[in-house]
Design a protein around this motif. Structure first.
Motif, PDB file in Angstrom:
ATOM      1  N   TYR A  91       1.078  -1.256  -0.151  1.00 19.73           N
ATOM      2  CA  TYR A  91      -0.205  -0.063  -0.033  1.00 19.73           C
ATOM      3  C   TYR A  91       0.957   1.235  -0.108  1.00 19.73           C
ATOM      4  N   TYR A 133      -5.703   2.264   4.388  1.00 18.59           N
ATOM      5  CA  TYR A 133      -5.925   1.149   3.595  1.00 18.59           C
ATOM      6  C   TYR A 133      -7.527   0.668   3.834  1.00 18.59           C
ATOM      7  N   MET A 134      -7.868   0.854   5.148  1.00 17.44           N
ATOM      8  CA  MET A 134      -9.212   0.362   5.435  1.00 17.44           C
ATOM      9  C   MET A 134     -10.312   1.183   4.647  1.00 17.44           C
ATOM     10  N   SER A 136      -9.839   2.688   1.738  1.00 18.12           N
ATOM     11  CA  SER A 136     -10.002   2.648   0.540  1.00 18.12           C
ATOM     12  C   SER A 136     -11.033   1.435   0.190  1.00 18.12           C
ATOM     13  N   ARG A 137     -11.048   0.638   1.079  1.00 13.54           N
ATOM     14  CA  ARG A 137     -11.789  -0.685   0.955  1.00 13.54           C
ATOM     15  C   ARG A 137     -13.394  -0.387   0.833  1.00 13.54           C
ATOM     16  N   LYS A 138     -13.807   0.817   1.729  1.00 11.94           N
ATOM     17  CA  LYS A 138     -15.077   1.362   1.952  1.00 11.94           C
ATOM     18  C   LYS A 138     -15.550   1.632   0.469  1.00 11.94           C
TER      19      LYS A 138
END
Length: 138
Positions: A91, A133-134, A136-138
């Motif tokens: 990332y 990172y978290m 970006s996953r939403k």
């Protein structure tokens, strides 16, 4: 659910952060000497359920890999061979150290503490990588 662990890999020190089991919150975990990282991680993933590892990809502002990228890549390749059951993803970590310094100063951490705890920036950087990172996953 299992945790996600984040790594801010450095030549001397490596910052680590981890989510809660529900993957809602990123928290700083610790800073370890980089030479001790493989053993620390192996023990950690044995004790805790870790779904995946996210490692900061060191890039220059122009998008080219930084000098630390070769060391990170060697670590990632070794990890994938020894622990294929725990995936590791890159990332982009550009500017996380700058953001970590700013967060520490804004958090009013005393200058003496900042000087004595050099690993704090690495741990906060790992937390920023993980939170980004978290998000970006939403």
């Amino acid at each position: 659910m299992a945790r996600i662990l984040s790594i801010d890999y450095g030549k001397k020190r490596t910052g680590l952060a981890v989510t809660d089991p529900l993957q809602l919150i990123a928290n700083g975990l610790t800073t370890v000497d980089t030479k001790d990282l493989p053993a620390f991680l192996a023990q950690y993933v044995e004790r805790e359920q870790v779904e995946r590892i996210v490692i900061g990809k060191p890039m220059q502002p122009n998008g080219q890999p930084s000098e630390n990228f070769a060391r990170v890549e060697q670590f990632v390749n070794r990890w994938r061979k020894t622990h294929p059951d725990v995936p590791i993803d890159y990332y982009d970590e550009r500017f996380t150290s700058v953001l970590a310094h700013r967060a520490i100063i804004d958090g009013r951490v005393k200058k003496k503490t900042r000087r004595e705890n050099k690993g704090l920036v690495d741990e906060v950087s790992a937390t920023i990588i993980l939170q980004d990172y978290m998000n970006s996953r939403k």
